[in-house]
Design a protein around this motif. Structure first.
Motif, PDB file in Angstrom:
ATOM      1  N   HIS A  27     -67.882  15.137  27.551  1.00 25.68           N
ATOM      2  CA  HIS A  27     -68.556  16.232  27.164  1.00 25.68           C
ATOM      3  C   HIS A  27     -68.961  17.072  28.468  1.00 25.68           C
ATOM      4  CE1 HIS A  27     -70.933  19.381  25.036  1.00 25.68           C
ATOM      5  NE2 HIS A  27     -71.855  19.072  25.535  1.00 25.68           N
ATOM      6  N   GLU A  28     -69.625  16.679  29.371  1.00 22.78           N
ATOM      7  CA  GLU A  28     -70.378  17.412  30.420  1.00 22.78           C
ATOM      8  C   GLU A  28     -69.171  17.835  31.505  1.00 22.78           C
ATOM      9  OE1 GLU A  28     -72.968  14.578  32.129  1.00 22.78           O
ATOM     10  OE2 GLU A  28     -74.513  15.200  30.758  1.00 22.78           O
ATOM     11  N   THR A  29     -67.740  17.205  31.491  1.00 24.08           N
ATOM     12  CA  THR A  29     -66.778  17.807  32.345  1.00 24.08           C
ATOM     13  C   THR A  29     -65.959  18.643  31.444  1.00 24.08           C
ATOM     14  OG1 THR A  29     -65.669  15.834  31.861  1.00 24.08           O
ATOM     15  CG2 THR A  29     -66.898  15.778  33.807  1.00 24.08           C
ATOM     16  N   GLY A  30     -66.322  18.882  30.276  1.00 22.25           N
ATOM     17  CA  GLY A  30     -65.466  19.962  29.600  1.00 22.25           C
ATOM     18  C   GLY A  30     -64.310  19.354  28.734  1.00 22.25           C
ATOM     19  N   ARG A  31     -64.262  18.100  28.716  1.00 19.14           N
ATOM     20  CA  ARG A  31     -63.177  17.449  28.003  1.00 19.14           C
ATOM     21  C   ARG A  31     -63.699  17.099  26.306  1.00 19.14           C
ATOM     22  NH1 ARG A  31     -63.330  15.379  33.077  1.00 19.14           N
ATOM     23  NH2 ARG A  31     -61.536  15.225  34.516  1.00 19.14           N
ATOM     24  N   HIS A  32     -63.956  17.986  25.741  1.00 16.27           N
ATOM     25  CA  HIS A  32     -64.626  18.057  24.372  1.00 16.27           C
ATOM     26  C   HIS A  32     -63.912  17.210  23.380  1.00 16.27           C
ATOM     27  CE1 HIS A  32     -67.481  20.603  26.462  1.00 16.27           C
ATOM     28  NE2 HIS A  32     -66.661  21.570  26.358  1.00 16.27           N
ATOM     29  N   ASP A  33     -62.537  17.512  23.372  1.00 14.11           N
ATOM     30  CA  ASP A  33     -61.647  16.923  22.220  1.00 14.11           C
ATOM     31  C   ASP A  33     -61.698  15.254  22.489  1.00 14.11           C
ATOM     32  OD1 ASP A  33     -60.714  18.976  20.961  1.00 14.11           O
ATOM     33  OD2 ASP A  33     -59.083  19.357  22.446  1.00 14.11           O
ATOM     34  N   LEU A  34     -61.922  14.968  23.809  1.00 14.98           N
ATOM     35  CA  LEU A  34     -61.720  13.540  23.903  1.00 14.98           C
ATOM     36  C   LEU A  34     -63.320  12.905  23.793  1.00 14.98           C
ATOM     37  CD1 LEU A  34     -59.733  13.123  27.250  1.00 14.98           C
ATOM     38  CD2 LEU A  34     -59.014  12.482  25.007  1.00 14.98           C
ATOM     39  N   ALA A  35     -64.463  13.752  23.829  1.00 13.15           N
ATOM     40  CA  ALA A  35     -65.638  13.424  23.753  1.00 13.15           C
ATOM     41  C   ALA A  35     -65.938  13.152  22.334  1.00 13.15           C
ATOM     42  CB  ALA A  35     -66.726  14.360  24.352  1.00 13.15           C
ATOM     43  N   LEU A  36     -65.452  14.091  21.494  1.00 12.58           N
ATOM     44  CA  LEU A  36     -65.391  14.028  20.045  1.00 12.58           C
ATOM     45  C   LEU A  36     -64.873  12.789  19.350  1.00 12.58           C
ATOM     46  CD1 LEU A  36     -66.183  15.445  17.644  1.00 12.58           C
ATOM     47  CD2 LEU A  36     -63.914  16.736  17.601  1.00 12.58           C
ATOM     48  N   LEU A  37     -63.872  12.285  19.824  1.00 12.26           N
ATOM     49  CA  LEU A  37     -63.212  11.308  19.683  1.00 12.26           C
ATOM     50  C   LEU A  37     -64.008  10.044  19.941  1.00 12.26           C
ATOM     51  CD1 LEU A  37     -60.541   9.901  18.588  1.00 12.26           C
ATOM     52  CD2 LEU A  37     -59.589   9.871  20.957  1.00 12.26           C
ATOM     53  N   ASP A  38     -64.460   9.646  21.014  1.00 17.04           N
ATOM     54  CA  ASP A  38     -65.496   8.750  21.491  1.00 17.04           C
ATOM     55  C   ASP A  38     -66.768   8.625  20.544  1.00 17.04           C
ATOM     56  OD1 ASP A  38     -63.992   7.460  23.175  1.00 17.04           O
ATOM     57  OD2 ASP A  38     -65.208   8.083  25.064  1.00 17.04           O
ATOM     58  N   ALA A  39     -67.198   9.884  20.425  1.00 16.47           N
ATOM     59  CA  ALA A  39     -68.429   9.983  19.671  1.00 16.47           C
ATOM     60  C   ALA A  39     -68.267   9.758  18.250  1.00 16.47           C
ATOM     61  CB  ALA A  39     -69.075  11.433  19.722  1.00 16.47           C
ATOM     62  N   GLY A  40     -67.120  10.148  17.604  1.00 19.53           N
ATOM     63  CA  GLY A  40     -67.036   9.696  16.265  1.00 19.53           C
ATOM     64  C   GLY A  40     -66.901   8.372  16.038  1.00 19.53           C
TER      65      GLY A  40
END
Length: 459
Positions: free
Chosen positions: A340-353
């Motif tokens: 998330h902090e490096t702007g990779r929000h799609d991947l952050a969303l997948l991990d968080a889910g």
């Protein structure tokens, strides 16, 4: 006697049935049921004078209960685990297998210490250490030395966990002297003990002594690696380097610490399949990620966190104890934050889910661990931030409202007042989402509540 035989027949039939169930569906409930019947049948076998068979059943019961306590976090089963352990040790002693009984007691004591029952663990270990020391003094055999050091090391670890550091150091000193007295051939054993001692010296604030000890140990390992680069020796030197890096980090010498970790990581990577080496490599990756993050090097931090995630996942798949599963999730959480902090929000969303789902499952299985609910909130927090960054405000609002409702409920139930800060921060996030959705009145209400809670409101 006939009544006991009939009882044994019923128990055997039931045990066979439960074994089949546990093999086809190894849930906590099925393993718990199998442990119960094994304990009961062991008692019946003992009453019939069939002690060796009783030992087998009590070993099964003890093993299963230990697996559930350690692997599934079921601390409510500790009394039953200890009861089965006591019966097992009684039967072993009865058959003249005293050292097996002691080994079982030592393993149980280690788990008790990890569960916060250090004083009980120490009471269990102290007489074993005394007996092992006396046997070593009487026989001077390598077998007696190995058992004495095993027992003394566990005792020192329990004392360390209890913060009785001077006593831990005294125990470690005695172990080092005992091993050194056996002369050449004990170098790997001695280096491992000296690393333990260095850790205790560091915890006591005797940093210079700890560092000098570790440098000597690393030098000794280097000599051993030149002739025998096996997994045990690699694992030992990695552990010593890890300890040295910790000392250097504490002294503010981050560059030297990272250099030490980098040097040994390259050496250890070919041995990553070894459990001890893997544990040390995971620790190295975590520390390198933390150092990179502190230096503002987020992409490098993400690289090391990815390494930690991969190693932790491999370990959890190979041995799915609760400790390993939770480390895997902790690594994934750190990765989600960095993504998330490096702007990779799609991947952050997948991990968080994935994190939210996993922590929800654990929380449902272990209602006696309220901290798991806070883990769920951590996952939801990353997910709502990723959703907001992607412009998916309706979905972010759902997660934000769930976090707010949960914080409010926890505070009403007497949770630590510090949670108010988390509530205030989430209210600010939700206010921004309401604004993005055009809900200006709701945004203002959230901002006002956050301000009353002491949050530094950002307009």
């Amino acid at each position: 006697m006939q009544e006991l035989d009939a009882t044994l027949a019923r128990q055997t039939s039931r045990m066979n049935e439960l074994q089949r169930q546990a093999e086809s569906e190894p849930t906590v409930a099925s393993l718990d049921a199998l442990a119960s019947i094994a304990f009961e049948r062991g008692e019946t076998l003992a009453a019939l004078g069939r002690t060796d068979e009783a030992i087998g059943d009590q070993q099964l019961a003890t093993s299963l209960l230990t697996q559930i306590v350690a692997g599934a976090g079921r601390v409510d089963l500790v009394p039953r685990m200890r009861s089965a352990g006591e019966r097992l040790r009684t039967f072993l002693q009865r058959q003249g297998r005293g050292q097996e009984a002691s080994v079982q007691a030592l393993g149980e004591a280690q788990l008790l210490s990890q569960l916060g029952e250090g004083e009980q663990a120490l009471r269990q270990v102290d007489p074993i250490v005394a007996e092992a020391k006396a046997a070593l003094e009487a026989t001077r055999t390598e077998e007696a030395l190995e058992f004495y050091v095993q027992a003394a090391t566990i005792r020192a670890g329990i004392l360390y966990a209890l913060q009785r550091l001077d006593e831990a150091l005294a125990t470690e000193n005695e172990s080092v002297v005992a091993v050194a007295s056996f002369g050449a051939g004990q170098e790997p054993f001695l280096c491992a003990l000296r690393t333990n001692r260095a850790l205790t010296l560091g915890a006591l604030g005797r940093t210079d002594e700890a560092q000098a000890e570790l440098l000597e140990v690393i030098g000794a390992y280097d000599e051993m690696l030149a002739s025998l680069p096996d997994a045990d020796t690699v694992g030992g030197t990695v552990r010593a380097h890890n300890a040295l890096a910790d000392l250097l980090f504490e002294q503010g010498r981050a560059d030297e610490a990272v250099a030490a970790l980098q040097r040994v990581a390259t050496l250890a990577e070919p041995f990553a399949d070894d459990a001890e080496v893997s544990a040390q490599l995971r620790s190295i990756a975590r520390k390198r990620a933390s150092a990179a993050r502190a230096a503002g090097q987020l992409d490098e931090a993400l690289q090391h966190t990815n390494t930690w995630c991969a190693l932790a996942q491999t370990q959890a798949e190979a041995n799915s104890t609760m400790e390993n599963v939770e480390e895997m999730l902790e690594a994934a959480y750190d990765r989600a934050v960095l993504l998330h902090e490096t702007g990779r929000h799609d991947l952050a969303l997948l991990d968080a889910g994935n994190l939210v789902s996993a922590w929800e499952q654990l929380a449902g299985q272990q209602s006696e661990r309220p901290e798991l609910e806070q883990r769920v909130l951590m996952g939801l927090d990353v997910r709502e931030r990723a959703l907001s960054a992607l412009g998916r405000h309706d979905e972010a609002l759902v997660d934000q409202s769930r976090i707010v409702d949960t914080f409010r409920r926890m505070l009403r139930m007497g949770a630590a007042p510090q949670l108010q800060q988390g509530l205030a921060m989430t209210l600010q996030h939700r206010a921004a989402t309401h604004r993005a959705l055009g809900n200006l009145d709701k945004a203002q209400a959230d901002l006002q509540e956050a301000q009353r809670l002491g949050g530094g409101v950002v307009h």
